[in-house]
Design a protein around this motif. Sequence first.
Motif, PDB file in Angstrom:
ATOM      1  N   GLY A 227     -19.299 -20.763   4.812  1.00  0.00           N
ATOM      2  CA  GLY A 227     -17.915 -20.489   5.168  1.00  0.00           C
ATOM      3  C   GLY A 227     -17.015 -21.696   4.958  1.00  0.00           C
ATOM      4  N   GLY A 228     -15.713 -21.445   4.954  1.00  0.00           N
ATOM      5  CA  GLY A 228     -14.747 -22.523   4.881  1.00  0.00           C
ATOM      6  C   GLY A 228     -14.273 -22.904   3.491  1.00  0.00           C
ATOM      7  N   PHE A 229     -14.807 -22.227   2.462  1.00  0.00           N
ATOM      8  CA  PHE A 229     -14.425 -22.597   1.102  1.00  0.00           C
ATOM      9  C   PHE A 229     -13.714 -21.471   0.361  1.00  0.00           C
ATOM     10  N   GLY A 230     -13.463 -20.376   1.045  1.00  0.00           N
ATOM     11  CA  GLY A 230     -12.816 -19.241   0.417  1.00  0.00           C
ATOM     12  C   GLY A 230     -13.796 -18.093   0.241  1.00  0.00           C
ATOM     13  N   LYS A 231     -13.267 -16.944  -0.092  1.00  0.00           N
ATOM     14  CA  LYS A 231     -14.080 -15.738  -0.214  1.00  0.00           C
ATOM     15  C   LYS A 231     -14.905 -15.746  -1.501  1.00  0.00           C
ATOM     16  N   THR A 232     -16.174 -15.412  -1.353  1.00  0.00           N
ATOM     17  CA  THR A 232     -17.037 -15.234  -2.525  1.00  0.00           C
ATOM     18  C   THR A 232     -17.690 -13.856  -2.449  1.00  0.00           C
ATOM     19  N   THR A 233     -17.891 -13.253  -3.593  1.00  0.00           N
ATOM     20  CA  THR A 233     -18.600 -11.976  -3.678  1.00  0.00           C
ATOM     21  C   THR A 233     -19.988 -12.263  -4.230  1.00  0.00           C
ATOM     22  N   VAL A 234     -21.003 -11.897  -3.464  1.00  0.00           N
ATOM     23  CA  VAL A 234     -22.373 -12.229  -3.851  1.00  0.00           C
ATOM     24  C   VAL A 234     -22.894 -11.182  -4.837  1.00  0.00           C
ATOM     25  N   ASP A 235     -22.531 -11.378  -6.095  1.00  0.00           N
ATOM     26  CA  ASP A 235     -22.946 -10.420  -7.126  1.00  0.00           C
ATOM     27  C   ASP A 235     -23.393 -11.100  -8.414  1.00  0.00           C
ATOM     28  N   GLY A 236     -23.346 -12.437  -8.423  1.00  0.00           N
ATOM     29  CA  GLY A 236     -23.767 -13.161  -9.617  1.00  0.00           C
ATOM     30  C   GLY A 236     -22.763 -13.138 -10.747  1.00  0.00           C
ATOM     31  N   LYS A 237     -21.554 -12.634 -10.462  1.00  0.00           N
ATOM     32  CA  LYS A 237     -20.516 -12.555 -11.482  1.00  0.00           C
ATOM     33  C   LYS A 237     -19.344 -13.442 -11.077  1.00  0.00           C
ATOM     34  N   GLN A 238     -18.976 -14.331 -11.965  1.00  0.00           N
ATOM     35  CA  GLN A 238     -17.884 -15.246 -11.666  1.00  0.00           C
ATOM     36  C   GLN A 238     -16.550 -14.501 -11.602  1.00  0.00           C
ATOM     37  N   SER A 239     -15.766 -14.803 -10.574  1.00  0.00           N
ATOM     38  CA  SER A 239     -14.423 -14.246 -10.429  1.00  0.00           C
ATOM     39  C   SER A 239     -13.472 -15.388 -10.128  1.00  0.00           C
ATOM     40  N   ALA A 240     -12.191 -15.096 -10.126  1.00  0.00           N
ATOM     41  CA  ALA A 240     -11.206 -16.134  -9.823  1.00  0.00           C
ATOM     42  C   ALA A 240     -11.443 -16.698  -8.422  1.00  0.00           C
ATOM     43  N   ALA A 241     -11.756 -15.817  -7.459  1.00  0.00           N
ATOM     44  CA  ALA A 241     -12.003 -16.253  -6.077  1.00  0.00           C
ATOM     45  C   ALA A 241     -13.277 -17.085  -5.992  1.00  0.00           C
ATOM     46  N   ASP A 242     -14.334 -16.642  -6.677  1.00  0.00           N
ATOM     47  CA  ASP A 242     -15.585 -17.394  -6.689  1.00  0.00           C
ATOM     48  C   ASP A 242     -15.362 -18.781  -7.279  1.00  0.00           C
ATOM     49  N   CYS A 243     -14.665 -18.806  -8.393  1.00  0.00           N
ATOM     50  CA  CYS A 243     -14.384 -20.059  -9.090  1.00  0.00           C
ATOM     51  C   CYS A 243     -13.649 -21.035  -8.183  1.00  0.00           C
ATOM     52  N   ALA A 244     -12.626 -20.555  -7.484  1.00  0.00           N
ATOM     53  CA  ALA A 244     -11.833 -21.406  -6.596  1.00  0.00           C
ATOM     54  C   ALA A 244     -12.694 -21.936  -5.449  1.00  0.00           C
ATOM     55  N   ALA A 245     -13.547 -21.084  -4.879  1.00  0.00           N
ATOM     56  CA  ALA A 245     -14.402 -21.489  -3.769  1.00  0.00           C
ATOM     57  C   ALA A 245     -15.418 -22.541  -4.207  1.00  0.00           C
ATOM     58  N   ILE A 246     -16.011 -22.332  -5.372  1.00  0.00           N
ATOM     59  CA  ILE A 246     -17.007 -23.283  -5.873  1.00  0.00           C
ATOM     60  C   ILE A 246     -16.354 -24.628  -6.177  1.00  0.00           C
ATOM     61  N   LYS A 247     -15.174 -24.602  -6.788  1.00  0.00           N
ATOM     62  CA  LYS A 247     -14.450 -25.845  -7.069  1.00  0.00           C
ATOM     63  C   LYS A 247     -14.139 -26.593  -5.778  1.00  0.00           C
ATOM     64  N   LYS A 248     -13.690 -25.871  -4.763  1.00  0.00           N
ATOM     65  CA  LYS A 248     -13.350 -26.495  -3.481  1.00  0.00           C
ATOM     66  C   LYS A 248     -14.587 -27.140  -2.865  1.00  0.00           C
ATOM     67  N   PHE A 249     -15.707 -26.460  -2.949  1.00  0.00           N
ATOM     68  CA  PHE A 249     -16.970 -26.978  -2.429  1.00  0.00           C
ATOM     69  C   PHE A 249     -17.376 -28.244  -3.196  1.00  0.00           C
ATOM     70  N   GLN A 250     -17.282 -28.183  -4.514  1.00  0.00           N
ATOM     71  CA  GLN A 250     -17.644 -29.337  -5.342  1.00  0.00           C
ATOM     72  C   GLN A 250     -16.756 -30.537  -5.051  1.00  0.00           C
ATOM     73  N   GLN A 251     -15.470 -30.301  -4.878  1.00  0.00           N
ATOM     74  CA  GLN A 251     -14.547 -31.389  -4.582  1.00  0.00           C
ATOM     75  C   GLN A 251     -14.852 -32.004  -3.218  1.00  0.00           C
ATOM     76  N   ARG A 252     -15.175 -31.155  -2.252  1.00  0.00           N
ATOM     77  CA  ARG A 252     -15.481 -31.673  -0.904  1.00  0.00           C
ATOM     78  C   ARG A 252     -16.704 -32.579  -0.908  1.00  0.00           C
ATOM     79  N   TYR A 253     -17.721 -32.221  -1.681  1.00  0.00           N
ATOM     80  CA  TYR A 253     -18.975 -32.978  -1.644  1.00  0.00           C
ATOM     81  C   TYR A 253     -19.181 -33.884  -2.860  1.00  0.00           C
ATOM     82  N   GLY A 254     -18.089 -34.172  -3.555  1.00  0.00           N
ATOM     83  CA  GLY A 254     -18.141 -35.162  -4.613  1.00  0.00           C
ATOM     84  C   GLY A 254     -19.006 -34.792  -5.803  1.00  0.00           C
TER      85      GLY A 254
END
Length: 234
Positions: A56-83
């Motif tokens: 939680g805390g990084f935005g909405k993700t859909t657990v389907d193995g398919k990249q979406s705009a929301a998934d992309c934004a959440a993953i980027k936010k997570f990556q930025q947070r943890y360097g």
Amino acid sequence: MAALVGGGLGAVALSPAGAGAAVGAPVTTTVTKAAAAGCATGKYQKQVEWWLHKLGGFGKTTVDGKQSAADCAAIKKFQQRYGIQPAQGLAGPTTYDVASRLGRTKVEACKAKKSGTTFCVNLTEQTAWIMKNGKRLTNPTVVRTGMKGYRTPAGTFSINKRTKKEWSDPYEVWLPFWQRFKGGMGFHQTTTYIHDKWRGSHGCVNLLKQDAQTYYSVGRIGMTVKVIGRRPGT
């Protein structure tokens, strides 16, 4: 003259023999396809979606193995947070490794005191967090601890020295946000890329800059540090 410190973590790399004993090894990212979201779909897309949903805390993700705009934004936010570099939304091995380690970390395993502040380090997962009055003060974050031959020991210790910038005589490197808790070992900002798993410290607990600053702002002389588990390969 500063005491021998186990910092300079970034300045030290495992020897070829020790590298095999480090926590994991570099893995080549596999890109399966490009996504309409502007982010490629990595090998660990579904697994990362699942862990980010759990954390939680990084935005909405859909657990389907398919990249979406929301998934992309959440993953980027997570990556930025943890360097994690590059922070481009690709669910590669480093992103998967970090997310799974954070997700597996159980804050209650620290068995923090019911009163006061306790700094907790999980050597097995290479994570750390802070507890206050028996409750979580900060979420788990990534750390890097002692390499083979310089293993960070498990146990209960106390912060006994704090300086915003400590010079390490043996390793000739500055250690920002230094908080010593045993011998020459302490918390400090990493001096290298924290996700290089073939690296290790001389016993110190390396932190990302953001976390090192937070830990320094919370820390006081005498506060408890509890270290549990053991870094694989040490």
